[in-house]
Write an enzyme that holds these catalytic residues in place. Sequence first.
Site, PDB file in Angstrom:
ATOM      1  N   GLY A  10     -24.442  40.951  44.489  1.00  0.00           N
ATOM      2  CA  GLY A  10     -23.797  42.228  44.099  1.00  0.00           C
ATOM      3  C   GLY A  10     -23.539  42.995  45.530  1.00  0.00           C
ATOM      4  N   ASN A  11     -24.115  42.902  46.644  1.00  0.00           N
ATOM      5  CA  ASN A  11     -24.042  43.609  47.724  1.00  0.00           C
ATOM      6  C   ASN A  11     -22.757  43.182  48.357  1.00  0.00           C
ATOM      7  OD1 ASN A  11     -25.498  41.213  48.366  1.00  0.00           O
ATOM      8  ND2 ASN A  11     -25.799  41.976  50.371  1.00  0.00           N
ATOM      9  N   LYS A 128     -29.402  40.573  30.394  1.00  0.00           N
ATOM     10  CA  LYS A 128     -28.754  40.729  31.709  1.00  0.00           C
ATOM     11  C   LYS A 128     -28.141  42.382  31.968  1.00  0.00           C
ATOM     12  CE  LYS A 128     -26.198  39.044  35.129  1.00  0.00           C
ATOM     13  NZ  LYS A 128     -26.899  38.470  36.198  1.00  0.00           N
ATOM     14  N   LYS A 213     -24.376  34.438  37.313  1.00  0.00           N
ATOM     15  CA  LYS A 213     -23.576  33.514  38.108  1.00  0.00           C
ATOM     16  C   LYS A 213     -24.152  32.720  39.003  1.00  0.00           C
ATOM     17  CE  LYS A 213     -24.285  36.169  42.242  1.00  0.00           C
ATOM     18  NZ  LYS A 213     -25.627  36.854  41.736  1.00  0.00           N
ATOM     19  N   LYS A 275     -32.203  33.104  40.752  1.00  0.00           N
ATOM     20  CA  LYS A 275     -31.801  32.392  41.856  1.00  0.00           C
ATOM     21  C   LYS A 275     -32.607  31.233  42.133  1.00  0.00           C
ATOM     22  CE  LYS A 275     -30.073  36.951  43.590  1.00  0.00           C
ATOM     23  NZ  LYS A 275     -28.886  36.571  43.043  1.00  0.00           N
TER      24      LYS A 275
HETATM   25  N1  ADP Z   1     -39.744  37.438  45.642  1.00  0.00           N
HETATM   26  C1  ADP Z   1     -38.647  38.052  46.241  1.00  0.00           C
HETATM   27  N2  ADP Z   1     -38.179  37.823  47.561  1.00  0.00           N
HETATM   28  C2  ADP Z   1     -37.093  38.402  47.779  1.00  0.00           C
HETATM   29  N3  ADP Z   1     -36.279  39.443  47.131  1.00  0.00           N
HETATM   30  C3  ADP Z   1     -36.866  39.616  45.889  1.00  0.00           C
HETATM   31  C4  ADP Z   1     -37.976  39.177  45.508  1.00  0.00           C
HETATM   32  N4  ADP Z   1     -38.180  39.600  44.086  1.00  0.00           N
HETATM   33  C5  ADP Z   1     -36.986  40.299  43.890  1.00  0.00           C
HETATM   34  N5  ADP Z   1     -36.516  40.422  44.895  1.00  0.00           N
HETATM   35  C6  ADP Z   1     -35.350  41.519  45.038  1.00  0.00           C
HETATM   36  O1  ADP Z   1     -34.140  40.790  44.302  1.00  0.00           O
HETATM   37  C7  ADP Z   1     -32.931  40.939  45.096  1.00  0.00           C
HETATM   38  C8  ADP Z   1     -32.052  39.918  44.695  1.00  0.00           C
HETATM   39  O2  ADP Z   1     -31.641  40.326  43.282  1.00  0.00           O
HETATM   40  P1  ADP Z   1     -30.159  40.812  42.809  1.00  0.00           P
HETATM   41  O3  ADP Z   1     -29.984  42.154  43.672  1.00  0.00           O
HETATM   42  O4  ADP Z   1     -30.291  41.151  41.374  1.00  0.00           O
HETATM   43  O5  ADP Z   1     -29.241  39.740  43.447  1.00  0.00           O
HETATM   44  P2  ADP Z   1     -27.721  39.922  43.667  1.00  0.00           P
HETATM   45  O6  ADP Z   1     -27.519  39.567  45.089  1.00  0.00           O
HETATM   46  O7  ADP Z   1     -27.119  38.452  42.978  1.00  0.00           O
HETATM   47  O8  ADP Z   1     -27.012  40.965  43.054  1.00  0.00           O
HETATM   48  C9  ADP Z   1     -33.276  40.846  46.539  1.00  0.00           C
HETATM   49  O9  ADP Z   1     -32.412  41.593  47.192  1.00  0.00           O
HETATM   50  C10 ADP Z   1     -34.867  41.537  46.524  1.00  0.00           C
HETATM   51  O10 ADP Z   1     -34.366  43.100  46.382  1.00  0.00           O
HETATM   52  N1   CP Z   2     -22.773  37.598  36.152  1.00  0.00           N
HETATM   53  C1   CP Z   2     -23.705  37.916  36.958  1.00  0.00           C
HETATM   54  O1   CP Z   2     -24.606  37.259  37.243  1.00  0.00           O
HETATM   55  O2   CP Z   2     -23.360  39.270  37.567  1.00  0.00           O
HETATM   56  P1   CP Z   2     -24.197  39.965  38.930  1.00  0.00           P
HETATM   57  O3   CP Z   2     -24.669  39.065  39.647  1.00  0.00           O
HETATM   58  O4   CP Z   2     -23.544  40.963  39.245  1.00  0.00           O
HETATM   59  O5   CP Z   2     -25.453  40.508  37.843  1.00  0.00           O
END
Ligand code: ADP
Ligand code: CP
Length: 313
Positions: A10-11, A128, A213, A275
């Site tokens: 997302g970031n 989701k 994803k 992940k």
């Molecule tokens: N055990 C962990 N180690 C590191 N980060 C974690 C952990 N559990 C949760 N997180 C959080 O999960 C985030 C990643 O998930 P998310 O923000 O949903 O992913 P995306 O980057 O795909 O949008 C990390 O930035 C952190 O804030």
């Molecule tokens: N489709 C999907 O996984 O989207 P995000 O990573 O933004 O949750």
Amino acid sequence: MKRIIVALGGNAILTDDPSAQAQQAALMKTADYLTEFIAKGDIQLIITHGNGPQVGNLLLQELAGSTKSNPAMPLDTVGAMTQGEIGLWLANALNICAKRRQLSLNVATMLTRIVVDEHDNAFAHPSKPIGPFYNEEEVAEIEKEHSDWQIVEDAGRGFRRVVPSPKPISVMEAQAINTLVDNDVTLIAGGGGGVPVVKAGAEVHGVEAVIDKDFSAAKLAELVDADELIILTAVKYVTLNYQQPNQKDLHEVRVSQMKEYLADNQFASGSMKPKVEAAISYAESTGHKAIITSLDNVSSYLKDGDGTVIVPD
Ligand SMILES: Nc1ncnc2c1ncn2[C@@H]1O[C@H](COP(=O)(O)OP(=O)(O)O)[C@@H](O)[C@H]1O
Ligand SMILES: NC(=O)OP(=O)(O)O
């Protein structure tokens, strides 16, 4: 030349400002990191990306403007729209950044359909998160208007609507993807996890869901026989005891050890857990390593291998 799949979190796309301009600016930064990585490493990248915030926001717009003569589109169709939207922005940004670095990249975005099982348990258990965060008062209002929505608390950050997220089984465009990748295209594919479809005989139709994803990235990595899968998110390392005083960064971890951490509930559902699961699945099925690290660390990873690296047993 190494063939690497990256999954963008997302970031990489969305900051606090969801305007098209701000998302394109975020993707310019992302493309800058990715083209630096390509330039330093003699790498062919295949890129996939999330769409959770975008697909939820676009669905809200569709619903708000829906009339009998101009009805809102269903979730799978809106998912395809976000593949186009983000794929367009990312392709433009990659072209600009490649030119700045004097890299010759042949960039293309492919609308990708991913086959799921219509009996996947996920359809009965939406998980989701999509669209914006809500506070408790907003949730009360939304529940009056959309009694069929499921809304859950998202990792202490507020409340979000959740939709089914079935596991990817196969990629409809497999052959076309391999043809492009074998011809050195820098391909953006499986965006938003791919549009979920089910097959019934010769027919294919979209289903209302959003695939994670990270799982689609692992499928794509297997499909194109990638050398590595890199899942890029906001943190440099996966950690044990996340946000606890005894938090510990994970560097190189074997699959069997990572499975033990998973069983020990070390990784939050809906964020780090998918992940880790995707990384394990890729490392196990291909014998290659999978990396979870931050976007801004991707070039350093190349230099010193720093990040969380999941290696086969
Ligand atoms: N055990 C962990 N180690 C590191 N980060 C974690 C952990 N559990 C949760 N997180 C959080 O999960 C985030 C990643 O998930 P998310 O923000 O949903 O992913 P995306 O980057 O795909 O949008 C990390 O930035 C952190 O804030
Ligand atoms: N489709 C999907 O996984 O989207 P995000 O990573 O933004 O949750």
